[in-house]
Enzyme design. Sequence first.
Site, PDB file in Angstrom:
ATOM      1  N   ARG A  12       0.824  -1.218   0.000  1.00  0.00           N
ATOM      2  CA  ARG A  12       0.000   0.000   0.000  1.00  0.00           C
ATOM      3  C   ARG A  12       0.861   1.273   0.000  1.00  0.00           C
ATOM      4  O   ARG A  12       0.440   2.318  -0.474  1.00  0.00           O
ATOM      5  CB  ARG A  12      -0.970   0.000   1.185  1.00  0.00           C
ATOM      6  CG  ARG A  12      -0.335   0.102   2.523  1.00  0.00           C
ATOM      7  CD  ARG A  12      -1.336  -0.072   3.668  1.00  0.00           C
ATOM      8  NE  ARG A  12      -0.631  -0.183   4.933  1.00  0.00           N
ATOM      9  CZ  ARG A  12      -0.250   0.850   5.656  1.00  0.00           C
ATOM     10  NH1 ARG A  12      -0.521   2.073   5.267  1.00  0.00           N
ATOM     11  NH2 ARG A  12       0.420   0.674   6.787  1.00  0.00           N
ATOM     12  N   LYS A  14       3.702   1.584  -1.673  1.00  0.00           N
ATOM     13  CA  LYS A  14       4.055   1.796  -3.084  1.00  0.00           C
ATOM     14  C   LYS A  14       2.870   2.399  -3.833  1.00  0.00           C
ATOM     15  O   LYS A  14       3.059   3.262  -4.696  1.00  0.00           O
ATOM     16  CB  LYS A  14       4.442   0.469  -3.746  1.00  0.00           C
ATOM     17  CG  LYS A  14       5.793  -0.100  -3.337  1.00  0.00           C
ATOM     18  CD  LYS A  14       6.071  -1.303  -4.236  1.00  0.00           C
ATOM     19  CE  LYS A  14       7.302  -2.063  -3.846  1.00  0.00           C
ATOM     20  NZ  LYS A  14       7.497  -3.257  -4.706  1.00  0.00           N
ATOM     21  N   ASP A  71       9.896  -3.621  -8.614  1.00  0.00           N
ATOM     22  CA  ASP A  71      10.673  -4.466  -7.704  1.00  0.00           C
ATOM     23  C   ASP A  71      11.818  -3.617  -7.204  1.00  0.00           C
ATOM     24  O   ASP A  71      12.519  -2.968  -7.981  1.00  0.00           O
ATOM     25  CB  ASP A  71      11.179  -5.747  -8.364  1.00  0.00           C
ATOM     26  CG  ASP A  71      11.536  -6.770  -7.296  1.00  0.00           C
ATOM     27  OD1 ASP A  71      10.625  -7.237  -6.587  1.00  0.00           O
ATOM     28  OD2 ASP A  71      12.733  -7.094  -7.140  1.00  0.00           O
ATOM     29  N   PHE A 154       8.153   4.069   4.559  1.00  0.00           N
ATOM     30  CA  PHE A 154       7.974   2.653   4.931  1.00  0.00           C
ATOM     31  C   PHE A 154       9.316   1.941   4.826  1.00  0.00           C
ATOM     32  O   PHE A 154      10.341   2.557   4.516  1.00  0.00           O
ATOM     33  CB  PHE A 154       6.930   1.999   4.016  1.00  0.00           C
ATOM     34  CG  PHE A 154       7.390   1.806   2.581  1.00  0.00           C
ATOM     35  CD1 PHE A 154       7.413   2.864   1.695  1.00  0.00           C
ATOM     36  CD2 PHE A 154       7.788   0.555   2.130  1.00  0.00           C
ATOM     37  CE1 PHE A 154       7.837   2.698   0.388  1.00  0.00           C
ATOM     38  CE2 PHE A 154       8.213   0.366   0.810  1.00  0.00           C
ATOM     39  CZ  PHE A 154       8.233   1.441  -0.050  1.00  0.00           C
ATOM     40  N   GLY A 155       9.283   0.634   5.092  1.00  0.00           N
ATOM     41  CA  GLY A 155      10.472  -0.196   4.891  1.00  0.00           C
ATOM     42  C   GLY A 155      11.695   0.332   5.621  1.00  0.00           C
ATOM     43  O   GLY A 155      11.657   0.623   6.817  1.00  0.00           O
ATOM     44  N   TYR A 156      12.780   0.488   4.858  1.00  0.00           N
ATOM     45  CA  TYR A 156      14.062   0.909   5.434  1.00  0.00           C
ATOM     46  C   TYR A 156      14.217   2.424   5.496  1.00  0.00           C
ATOM     47  O   TYR A 156      15.296   2.915   5.820  1.00  0.00           O
ATOM     48  CB  TYR A 156      15.215   0.300   4.624  1.00  0.00           C
ATOM     49  CG  TYR A 156      15.214  -1.220   4.626  1.00  0.00           C
ATOM     50  CD1 TYR A 156      15.872  -1.938   5.625  1.00  0.00           C
ATOM     51  CD2 TYR A 156      14.525  -1.949   3.655  1.00  0.00           C
ATOM     52  CE1 TYR A 156      15.859  -3.330   5.645  1.00  0.00           C
ATOM     53  CE2 TYR A 156      14.495  -3.334   3.669  1.00  0.00           C
ATOM     54  CZ  TYR A 156      15.163  -4.015   4.666  1.00  0.00           C
ATOM     55  OH  TYR A 156      15.148  -5.394   4.701  1.00  0.00           O
ATOM     56  N   HIS A 182      14.815   6.374  -5.610  1.00  0.00           N
ATOM     57  CA  HIS A 182      14.933   5.324  -6.633  1.00  0.00           C
ATOM     58  C   HIS A 182      13.604   5.164  -7.389  1.00  0.00           C
ATOM     59  O   HIS A 182      13.580   5.068  -8.607  1.00  0.00           O
ATOM     60  CB  HIS A 182      15.347   4.012  -5.956  1.00  0.00           C
ATOM     61  CG  HIS A 182      14.513   3.628  -4.762  1.00  0.00           C
ATOM     62  ND1 HIS A 182      14.145   4.531  -3.794  1.00  0.00           N
ATOM     63  CD2 HIS A 182      13.940   2.449  -4.397  1.00  0.00           C
ATOM     64  CE1 HIS A 182      13.399   3.919  -2.889  1.00  0.00           C
ATOM     65  NE2 HIS A 182      13.266   2.657  -3.231  1.00  0.00           N
TER      66      HIS A 182
HETATM   67  P1  ITT Z   1       4.944  -5.912  -4.306  1.00  0.00           P
HETATM   68  O1  ITT Z   1       5.864  -7.031  -4.734  1.00  0.00           O
HETATM   69  O2  ITT Z   1       3.516  -6.370  -4.207  1.00  0.00           O
HETATM   70  O3  ITT Z   1       5.104  -4.685  -5.145  1.00  0.00           O
HETATM   71  P2  ITT Z   1       6.667  -5.831  -1.944  1.00  0.00           P
HETATM   72  O4  ITT Z   1       6.681  -4.992  -0.713  1.00  0.00           O
HETATM   73  O5  ITT Z   1       6.783  -7.331  -1.761  1.00  0.00           O
HETATM   74  O6  ITT Z   1       5.342  -5.474  -2.790  1.00  0.00           O
HETATM   75  P3  ITT Z   1       9.280  -5.838  -3.209  1.00  0.00           P
HETATM   76  O7  ITT Z   1       9.315  -7.309  -3.376  1.00  0.00           O
HETATM   77  O8  ITT Z   1       9.748  -4.979  -4.347  1.00  0.00           O
HETATM   78  O9  ITT Z   1       7.796  -5.329  -2.902  1.00  0.00           O
HETATM   79  O10 ITT Z   1      10.100  -5.484  -1.899  1.00  0.00           O
HETATM   80  C1  ITT Z   1      10.506  -4.199  -1.667  1.00  0.00           C
HETATM   81  C2  ITT Z   1      11.071  -4.067  -0.265  1.00  0.00           C
HETATM   82  O11 ITT Z   1      12.242  -3.249  -0.320  1.00  0.00           O
HETATM   83  C3  ITT Z   1      10.091  -3.333   0.629  1.00  0.00           C
HETATM   84  O12 ITT Z   1       9.237  -4.240   1.311  1.00  0.00           O
HETATM   85  C4  ITT Z   1      11.003  -2.566   1.558  1.00  0.00           C
HETATM   86  O13 ITT Z   1      11.448  -3.401   2.589  1.00  0.00           O
HETATM   87  C5  ITT Z   1      12.191  -2.233   0.651  1.00  0.00           C
HETATM   88  N1  ITT Z   1      11.971  -0.932  -0.036  1.00  0.00           N
HETATM   89  C6  ITT Z   1      11.750  -0.731  -1.367  1.00  0.00           C
HETATM   90  N2  ITT Z   1      11.546   0.560  -1.633  1.00  0.00           N
HETATM   91  C7  ITT Z   1      11.632   1.199  -0.469  1.00  0.00           C
HETATM   92  C8  ITT Z   1      11.479   2.552  -0.086  1.00  0.00           C
HETATM   93  O14 ITT Z   1      11.155   3.503  -0.970  1.00  0.00           O
HETATM   94  N3  ITT Z   1      11.638   2.860   1.197  1.00  0.00           N
HETATM   95  C9  ITT Z   1      11.928   1.926   2.103  1.00  0.00           C
HETATM   96  N4  ITT Z   1      12.067   0.625   1.840  1.00  0.00           N
HETATM   97  C10 ITT Z   1      11.914   0.249   0.562  1.00  0.00           C
END
Ligand code: ITT
Length: 198
Positions: A12, A14, A71, A154-156, A182
């Site tokens: 969500r 993304k 990805d 989110f994420g990192y 990115h």
């Molecule tokens: P979809 O495959 O459904 O798109 P996903 O979260 O599984 O969702 P990815 O396999 O591409 O997507 O994993 C991306 C991971 O990388 C994400 O869960 C974060 O941990 C990290 N990541 C990617 N972009 C990021 C960002 O902009 N900020 C922080 N962490 C990010």
Amino acid sequence: MTRSLVMATSNRHKVTELTQLLTGLSWQVQSLQDYPAVAPPDEDGATFEANALHKALYYSKLLGAPCVADDSGIMVDALSGAPGVLSARYAGPGCSDADNNARLLHELNDVPESRRTARFVCCAAFAEPDGRTHVEEGIVHGRIGFAAAGDNGFGYDPLFIPEGHQITFAQFTLSQKQAISHRGRAFRKLRAFLESLP
Ligand code: ITT
């Protein structure tokens, strides 16, 4: 006639970022929520590009509509590029963003600031049901902080300090992040490609 384009991601955060990056495009942008639920694809490719193409083609064929997929992940130099394509599940199956950040901080415990360099990578893939594809990549360089900071993103994001800055992506506003991220870089290029299609 307006063409439809599906943001094929189940993340969500993304969706929020892609919605802003694709605003004003001459395509009607939809999310997976506009379609009946389908199982997510496997993500076992060795590269961001392979995974992005696989996701875009999988959803495009299943939904019968042009799709964009993302990805992405973080590559840390002191960890030989890990977690890379495994970023989403670095701390194990079903892990949270907090679990992943805790593992990354732990792995870098003894690593000084000068060697905490890292980059976020995003591959943005477009696919049509007939199998045609296009991919763009975006990268942002930076370093990993010593503690999580900030509540946005989110994420990192709470650990990533982009080059030329002293605060993390989680301390940026969404628009500030998108200007150098990115994902912003990859999808601005993909957007230009989409606008160029007849
Ligand atoms: P979809 O495959 O459904 O798109 P996903 O979260 O599984 O969702 P990815 O396999 O591409 O997507 O994993 C991306 C991971 O990388 C994400 O869960 C974060 O941990 C990290 N990541 C990617 N972009 C990021 C960002 O902009 N900020 C922080 N962490 C990010």
